[in-house]
Design a protein around this motif. Structure first.
Motif, PDB file in Angstrom:
ATOM      1  N   ARG A  99       0.827  -1.204   0.000  1.00 36.78           N
ATOM      2  CA  ARG A  99       0.000   0.000   0.000  1.00 36.78           C
ATOM      3  C   ARG A  99       0.862   1.253   0.000  1.00 36.78           C
ATOM      4  N   GLU A 100       1.973   1.220   0.739  1.00 36.38           N
ATOM      5  CA  GLU A 100       2.836   2.394   0.825  1.00 36.38           C
ATOM      6  C   GLU A 100       3.551   2.673  -0.482  1.00 36.38           C
ATOM      7  N   SER A 101       3.842   1.651  -1.264  1.00 36.30           N
ATOM      8  CA  SER A 101       4.661   1.847  -2.449  1.00 36.30           C
ATOM      9  C   SER A 101       3.869   1.827  -3.745  1.00 36.30           C
ATOM     10  N   LYS A 102       2.556   2.010  -3.692  1.00 36.13           N
ATOM     11  CA  LYS A 102       1.757   1.946  -4.904  1.00 36.13           C
ATOM     12  C   LYS A 102       1.488   3.303  -5.544  1.00 36.13           C
ATOM     13  N   HIS A 103       2.179   4.315  -5.157  1.00 30.74           N
ATOM     14  CA  HIS A 103       1.956   5.645  -5.719  1.00 30.74           C
ATOM     15  C   HIS A 103       3.129   5.975  -6.637  1.00 30.74           C
ATOM     16  N   TYR A 104       2.943   5.670  -7.913  1.00 23.82           N
ATOM     17  CA  TYR A 104       4.027   5.822  -8.867  1.00 23.82           C
ATOM     18  C   TYR A 104       3.872   7.095  -9.678  1.00 23.82           C
ATOM     19  N   VAL A 105       5.005   7.629 -10.111  1.00 20.36           N
ATOM     20  CA  VAL A 105       5.038   8.787 -10.990  1.00 20.36           C
ATOM     21  C   VAL A 105       5.975   8.438 -12.136  1.00 20.36           C
ATOM     22  N   ASN A 106       5.485   8.561 -13.352  1.00 24.40           N
ATOM     23  CA  ASN A 106       6.339   8.335 -14.510  1.00 24.40           C
ATOM     24  C   ASN A 106       7.015   9.639 -14.886  1.00 24.40           C
ATOM     25  N   CYS A 107       8.288   9.542 -15.163  1.00 24.55           N
ATOM     26  CA  CYS A 107       9.059  10.741 -15.468  1.00 24.55           C
ATOM     27  C   CYS A 107       9.985  10.443 -16.650  1.00 24.55           C
ATOM     28  N   PRO A 108       9.667  10.969 -17.824  1.00 27.75           N
ATOM     29  CA  PRO A 108      10.564  10.738 -18.958  1.00 27.75           C
ATOM     30  C   PRO A 108      11.835  11.576 -18.801  1.00 27.75           C
ATOM     31  N   LEU A 109      12.966  10.933 -18.986  1.00 28.88           N
ATOM     32  CA  LEU A 109      14.264  11.615 -18.884  1.00 28.88           C
ATOM     33  C   LEU A 109      14.968  11.541 -20.229  1.00 28.88           C
ATOM     34  N   ASP A 110      15.764  12.592 -20.499  1.00 24.62           N
ATOM     35  CA  ASP A 110      16.579  12.501 -21.708  1.00 24.62           C
ATOM     36  C   ASP A 110      17.743  11.543 -21.443  1.00 24.62           C
ATOM     37  N   TYR A 111      18.390  11.111 -22.491  1.00 21.39           N
ATOM     38  CA  TYR A 111      19.406  10.067 -22.392  1.00 21.39           C
ATOM     39  C   TYR A 111      20.551  10.476 -21.453  1.00 21.39           C
ATOM     40  N   ASP A 112      21.045  11.722 -21.562  1.00 19.31           N
ATOM     41  CA  ASP A 112      22.179  12.161 -20.732  1.00 19.31           C
ATOM     42  C   ASP A 112      21.814  12.174 -19.247  1.00 19.31           C
ATOM     43  N   THR A 113      20.612  12.654 -18.917  1.00 13.65           N
ATOM     44  CA  THR A 113      20.183  12.686 -17.512  1.00 13.65           C
ATOM     45  C   THR A 113      20.061  11.267 -16.961  1.00 13.65           C
ATOM     46  N   LYS A 114      19.499  10.387 -17.771  1.00 12.64           N
ATOM     47  CA  LYS A 114      19.355   8.989 -17.331  1.00 12.64           C
ATOM     48  C   LYS A 114      20.719   8.350 -17.096  1.00 12.64           C
ATOM     49  N   MET A 115      21.679   8.601 -17.961  1.00 16.39           N
ATOM     50  CA  MET A 115      23.026   8.031 -17.792  1.00 16.39           C
ATOM     51  C   MET A 115      23.709   8.602 -16.546  1.00 16.39           C
ATOM     52  N   ARG A 116      23.538   9.907 -16.283  1.00 19.27           N
ATOM     53  CA  ARG A 116      24.117  10.509 -15.075  1.00 19.27           C
ATOM     54  C   ARG A 116      23.480   9.906 -13.821  1.00 19.27           C
ATOM     55  N   LEU A 117      22.167   9.720 -13.865  1.00 22.15           N
ATOM     56  CA  LEU A 117      21.465   9.103 -12.735  1.00 22.15           C
ATOM     57  C   LEU A 117      21.952   7.672 -12.520  1.00 22.15           C
ATOM     58  N   GLN A 118      22.103   6.929 -13.596  1.00 24.64           N
ATOM     59  CA  GLN A 118      22.569   5.546 -13.492  1.00 24.64           C
ATOM     60  C   GLN A 118      23.997   5.494 -12.950  1.00 24.64           C
ATOM     61  N   LYS A 119      24.867   6.391 -13.405  1.00 23.58           N
ATOM     62  CA  LYS A 119      26.259   6.439 -12.929  1.00 23.58           C
ATOM     63  C   LYS A 119      26.308   6.781 -11.441  1.00 23.58           C
ATOM     64  N   ALA A 120      25.480   7.736 -11.003  1.00 24.02           N
ATOM     65  CA  ALA A 120      25.436   8.106  -9.583  1.00 24.02           C
ATOM     66  C   ALA A 120      24.952   6.935  -8.738  1.00 24.02           C
ATOM     67  N   ALA A 121      23.978   6.207  -9.251  1.00 21.94           N
ATOM     68  CA  ALA A 121      23.437   5.056  -8.505  1.00 21.94           C
ATOM     69  C   ALA A 121      24.503   3.969  -8.368  1.00 21.94           C
ATOM     70  N   ILE A 122      25.234   3.700  -9.419  1.00 24.63           N
ATOM     71  CA  ILE A 122      26.273   2.657  -9.373  1.00 24.63           C
ATOM     72  C   ILE A 122      27.416   3.067  -8.460  1.00 24.63           C
ATOM     73  N   GLU A 123      27.874   4.303  -8.569  1.00 27.02           N
ATOM     74  CA  GLU A 123      29.007   4.762  -7.758  1.00 27.02           C
ATOM     75  C   GLU A 123      28.665   4.826  -6.272  1.00 27.02           C
ATOM     76  N   ASN A 124      27.433   5.161  -5.939  1.00 23.73           N
ATOM     77  CA  ASN A 124      27.029   5.282  -4.541  1.00 23.73           C
ATOM     78  C   ASN A 124      26.355   4.020  -4.006  1.00 23.73           C
ATOM     79  N   ASP A 125      26.248   3.011  -4.834  1.00 23.76           N
ATOM     80  CA  ASP A 125      25.667   1.718  -4.471  1.00 23.76           C
ATOM     81  C   ASP A 125      24.255   1.881  -3.886  1.00 23.76           C
ATOM     82  N   VAL A 126      23.441   2.682  -4.571  1.00 29.78           N
ATOM     83  CA  VAL A 126      22.029   2.829  -4.229  1.00 29.78           C
ATOM     84  C   VAL A 126      21.217   2.684  -5.507  1.00 29.78           C
TER      85      VAL A 126
END
Length: 145
Positions: A99-126
């Motif tokens: 119930r707590e996690s059923k509130h989703y928001v879709n957010c289209p990102l451009d390719y560069d933003t998505k890659m930066r987000l992915q790199k930050a997630a990998i480097e910070n292990d989150v």
């Protein structure tokens, strides 16, 4: 019956059958000759009172197994009720988490933003979702929401 109201006592359980001691002691592949059977052995083949589990020929149980049918049934019922309670609690916890996690928001990102987000997630292990939640929360706090 409702799911939450069904208990173990609602179901009938047949009593266990016990094997005669002669069958347990005699190997199955070596059948005795019918001519050699004495009258005592033939009487032993007749149905008789079942021997409680954990006792042999009327000797008392060793204490590891409940001595009476009622005590064994009570212990089994208690364990089954505890398992059912645990199962219900676990199901409720899972539903609350869902119930707590059923509130989703879709957010289209451009390719560069998505890659930066992915790199930050990998480097910070989150996970990327954790970063997105933190960024949205920070933005809302900074703007007074």
């Amino acid at each position: 019956m409702a799911k939450g109201q069904t208990t173990v006592s609602d179901f009938a359980v047949a009593p266990r059958r016990s094997r005669p001691l002669e069958q347990a002691a005699t190997p199955a592949d070596s059948a005795p000759n019918p001519a050699e059977l004495s009258t005592e052995t033939r009487k032993a083949d007749q149905p008789r009172e079942p021997v409680p589990v954990g006792t042999e020929a009327g000797q008392p149980a060793n204490g590891l197994i409940a001595p009476t049918q009622e005590a064994r049934r009570e212990r089994a019922t208690t364990r089954a009720l505890q398992r059912e309670d645990s199962r219900v609690r676990l199901r409720d916890l899972k539903r609350a988490r869902d119930r707590e996690s059923k509130h989703y928001v879709n957010c289209p990102l451009d390719y560069d933003t998505k890659m930066r987000l992915q790199k930050a997630a990998i480097e910070n292990d989150v996970k990327m979702t954790v970063i997105m939640k933190a960024a949205i929360d920070q933005f809302l706090k900074d703007n007074g929401y």
